[in-house]
Every structure is written in structure tokens, then in C-alpha cells.
Scaffold this motif. Structure first.
Motif, short mmCIF file in Angstrom:
data_model
loop_
_atom_site.label_atom_id
_atom_site.label_comp_id
_atom_site.label_asym_id
_atom_site.label_seq_id
_atom_site.Cartn_x
_atom_site.Cartn_y
_atom_site.Cartn_z
N LEU A 188 0.69 -1.78 -0.08
CA LEU A 188 0.02 0.03 0.12
C LEU A 188 1.09 1.07 -0.46
CD1 LEU A 188 -3.16 1.16 0.10
CD2 LEU A 188 -2.79 1.31 2.34
N LEU A 189 1.95 0.64 0.37
CA LEU A 189 2.48 2.40 0.79
C LEU A 189 3.34 3.25 -0.59
CD1 LEU A 189 3.06 1.13 3.75
CD2 LEU A 189 5.13 2.13 4.17
N ARG A 190 3.38 1.73 -2.22
CA ARG A 190 3.75 2.92 -3.29
C ARG A 190 2.90 3.50 -3.57
NH1 ARG A 190 4.99 -3.67 -5.37
NH2 ARG A 190 7.30 -3.48 -4.73
N ALA A 191 1.72 3.27 -4.06
CA ALA A 191 0.14 4.60 -3.57
C ALA A 191 -0.01 5.37 -3.06
CB ALA A 191 -1.18 3.60 -3.24
N VAL A 192 0.24 5.29 -1.74
CA VAL A 192 0.46 6.76 -1.11
C VAL A 192 2.14 7.00 -1.40
CG1 VAL A 192 0.73 7.67 1.55
CG2 VAL A 192 -0.47 5.57 1.16
N ARG A 193 2.92 6.93 -1.93
CA ARG A 193 3.59 7.74 -2.35
C ARG A 193 3.26 7.96 -3.53
NH1 ARG A 193 7.63 4.74 0.84
NH2 ARG A 193 7.73 2.56 -0.98
N ALA A 194 2.34 7.40 -4.55
CA ALA A 194 2.11 7.61 -5.34
C ALA A 194 1.08 8.83 -5.76
CB ALA A 194 1.76 6.43 -6.90
N SER A 195 -0.23 9.22 -5.08
CA SER A 195 -1.08 9.90 -4.63
C SER A 195 -0.57 11.34 -4.32
CB SER A 195 -2.24 9.42 -3.81
OG SER A 195 -2.30 8.29 -3.86
N ALA A 196 0.39 11.00 -3.47
CA ALA A 196 1.42 12.64 -3.46
C ALA A 196 1.50 13.13 -4.51
CB ALA A 196 1.79 12.30 -1.94
N ALA A 197 2.85 12.02 -4.71
CA ALA A 197 3.44 12.68 -5.92
C ALA A 197 2.83 13.04 -7.19
CB ALA A 197 4.23 11.64 -6.60
N ARG A 198 1.96 12.78 -7.12
CA ARG A 198 0.64 13.41 -8.33
C ARG A 198 -0.45 14.72 -7.52
NH1 ARG A 198 -2.77 8.47 -10.78
NH2 ARG A 198 -3.40 10.01 -11.93
N ALA A 199 0.03 14.89 -6.58
CA ALA A 199 -0.10 15.74 -5.77
C ALA A 199 0.76 16.83 -6.46
CB ALA A 199 -0.98 15.36 -4.67
N SER A 200 2.32 17.09 -5.72
CA SER A 200 2.83 17.96 -5.80
C SER A 200 2.72 18.19 -7.23
CB SER A 200 4.39 16.74 -5.42
OG SER A 200 3.85 16.35 -3.92
N TYR A 201 2.51 17.08 -8.24
CA TYR A 201 2.60 17.18 -9.90
C TYR A 201 1.81 18.54 -9.86
CZ TYR A 201 2.87 17.60 -15.31
OH TYR A 201 2.89 17.48 -15.99
N ALA A 202 0.13 18.70 -9.36
CA ALA A 202 -0.57 18.57 -9.72
C ALA A 202 -0.66 20.62 -8.97
CB ALA A 202 -1.69 18.17 -9.59
N LEU A 203 -0.06 20.98 -8.32
CA LEU A 203 -0.07 21.98 -6.60
C LEU A 203 1.03 22.47 -7.71
CD1 LEU A 203 -2.22 20.33 -4.25
CD2 LEU A 203 -2.91 21.69 -5.87
#
Length: 267
Positions: A188-203
Motif C-alpha cells: 500500500l505504501l507505493r500507492a500512498v507515495r504515488a498519490s502524493a507525487a501526483r498531488a505535488s505535480y498538480a499543485l
């Protein structure tokens, strides 16, 4: 002059007192938190202050409403269909359960309802941080069907939180795996990191990943997760004590950007 009425309103735990004419038109409002009476017309100054007299405490500024900030103007121009701020915690799960509630009698509990409980409990705890200068957005849709469960924006920075139902279970974290009780471990931690990375890119700002476990019996971290903060729902008030990263104007600007659905369309 017609008698004025004072009408209290509440939003996100904050109180405003609106002063209205008998026909319902607003002529002023008193923001308790800002200690300011905002006048829409100087002609009503004395009558407004008389009407608000029993409610005013301490030194209060009186004058026209402040000029909207760029973030406020962006929020006001946002189409309601594109505004993610009204999303309830677990919005996507609520919609899915309304469309397909499943059979009335099940041998095992619907896992969607446990997931919903986790998101609702975590989301409600984050919403309570609003008075400390933080903003929370919930169930942010991402292209491809993924979601950011919760995005928290405030003086301590930005956090993407992933909520997991772990009630009365032992949680073992060994990056990238999470094991709950006797269940098989999941990465699950891969998905948690991936979501945060996508949020970083968007913002275009650093968004730190957080795994939030709902009411676990115990948490055992055998391999410290890379870059992911592991907390329980009871730890969430600690996030409000973080500071020194973002100024209030930056918080408002990032919140205005994050609540726009179109911001997330490119990630």
C-alpha cells in the motif's frame, strides 16, 4: 430608518452576524474572529453599530469589506460543478454505495463500508483543524479512477492522507507492505507515495504522503517507510501544530488551486 435585524450564521465552526433590513437585504456583517464589522454602506453605520452593540466585544474595526485576494477571486469565479470543496469525506464511496448498496444480507461485512468509516472519521478530524488555519479537501478524483482520500493544506505544508480501516487489528508496516491482523500483506505504501507525487505535480508544491490508520490495536513499524508518515486517527491533531512552512496567503492560494477540479485533470 427601518429597524435592523441581526442574524447569526455558522460555517466550518465560524460565526458571522449579518445585519439585515426588514426586506432581507444585508447592510453589514460582523466577523467575530477578525474582530471587524464590514459595512456595505456608510449610511447605515450608526444603526448597524447600535444593532450589533450587545454582540460586540473588545476593540472592533469598522469599515468597508476588504478587497478580495486573488485566491478569493479565483474561488468566486469557480463553477460549482468544478468546486471540490463541498466533497464529503468518502464522497466517492458514498456515491458508489448509493448506486449499488449490495445485498441486504451478507455473510461478511461490505469492505466498502469499513473503508467509508475510515475516510469519514479521518475527514471529520481534519475538518476540525479548520480553525487553526488549515483547509481539508476530501475524495479528490484523479485520472484513471484513483483518488486522494484527503488533502490537508496549512501552515505546516501540504499532506496527502490515505485512510485505512484497522479497528482492533495489529498493523505491521514493512515498506512497502502493510499487514493488518492475519491478512496478507499489501504494497500500500507505493500507492500512498504515488498519490502524493501526483498531488505535488498538480499543485507544483511539495505534498507529503501520510498513511492514517483508523483505531488499530497496535502499530509495529519493522522497516521505516521511505518518505511516508504513519499515524493513527488519534495523532491527527498533531499535524495542526506544525508550522513555519507556508504563509497564510500561500495557504489560501494553494487551497483555491486544489479545490478546482480542472487542476487535477492533467495528472
Amino acid at each position: 430608518m427601518s429597524r435592523l435585524r441581526v442574524i447569526p450564521t455558522y460555517r466550518h465552526g465560524h460565526e458571522r452576524l449579518y445585519v439585515c433590513l426588514t426586506d432581507g437585504r444585508h447592510v453589514a456583517w460582523y466577523d467575530r474572529e477578525a474582530a471587524r464589522v464590514n459595512l456595505l454602506s456608510e449610511d447605515h453605520r450608526e444603526a448597524v453599530l447600535d444593532a450589533l452593540g450587545p454582540f460586540l466585544t473588545g476593540q472592533v474595526a469598522v469599515g468597508p469589506p476588504p478587497v478580495p485576494t486573488p485566491a478569493e477571486l479565483a474561488r468566486l469565479s469557480l463553477h460549482p460543478d468544478d468546486d471540490l470543496a463541498p466533497n464529503r469525506p468518502g464522497e466517492a464511496l458514498l456515491v458508489a454505495l448509493e448506486r449499488d448498496p449490495g445485498p441486504a444480507h451478507r455473510l461478511r461485512p461490505d469492505p466498502r463500508r469499513r473503508a467509508l468509516e475510515a475516510e469519514q472519521t479521518v475527514g471529520e478530524a481534519l475538518d476540525r483543524l479548520d480553525g487553526a488555519g488549515w483547509h481539508a479537501l476530501h475524495s479528490i478524483p484523479l485520472p484513471g479512477g484513483d483518488r486522494v482520500h484527503h488533502l490537508l493544506i496549512g501552515p505546516g505544508g501540504l499532506y496527502a492522507l490515505h485512510a485505512v480501516h484497522a479497528r482492533k487489528q495489529k498493523a505491521t508496516v514493512a515498506d512497502p507492505m502493510l499487514t493488518l491482523g492475519r491478512r496478507d500483506p499489501v504494497p500500500l505504501l507505493r500507492a500512498v507515495r504515488a498519490s502524493a507525487a501526483r498531488a505535488s505535480y498538480a499543485l507544483t508544491a511539495e505534498v507529503r504522503p501520510v498513511l492514517c490508520l483508523l483505531a488499530p490495536a497496535a502499530v509495529n513499524v519493522t522497516a521505516p517507510p521511505r518518505g511516508v508518515r504513519v499515524v493513527t486517527d488519534a495523532d491527527l491533531p498533531e499535524l495542526a501544530r506544525q508550522g513555519g512552512v507556508l504563509k497564510p496567503a500561500d495557504v489560501e492560494a494553494l487551497h483555491a488551486m486544489a479545490r478546482d477540479r480542472n487542476t487535477w485533470a492533467r495528472v
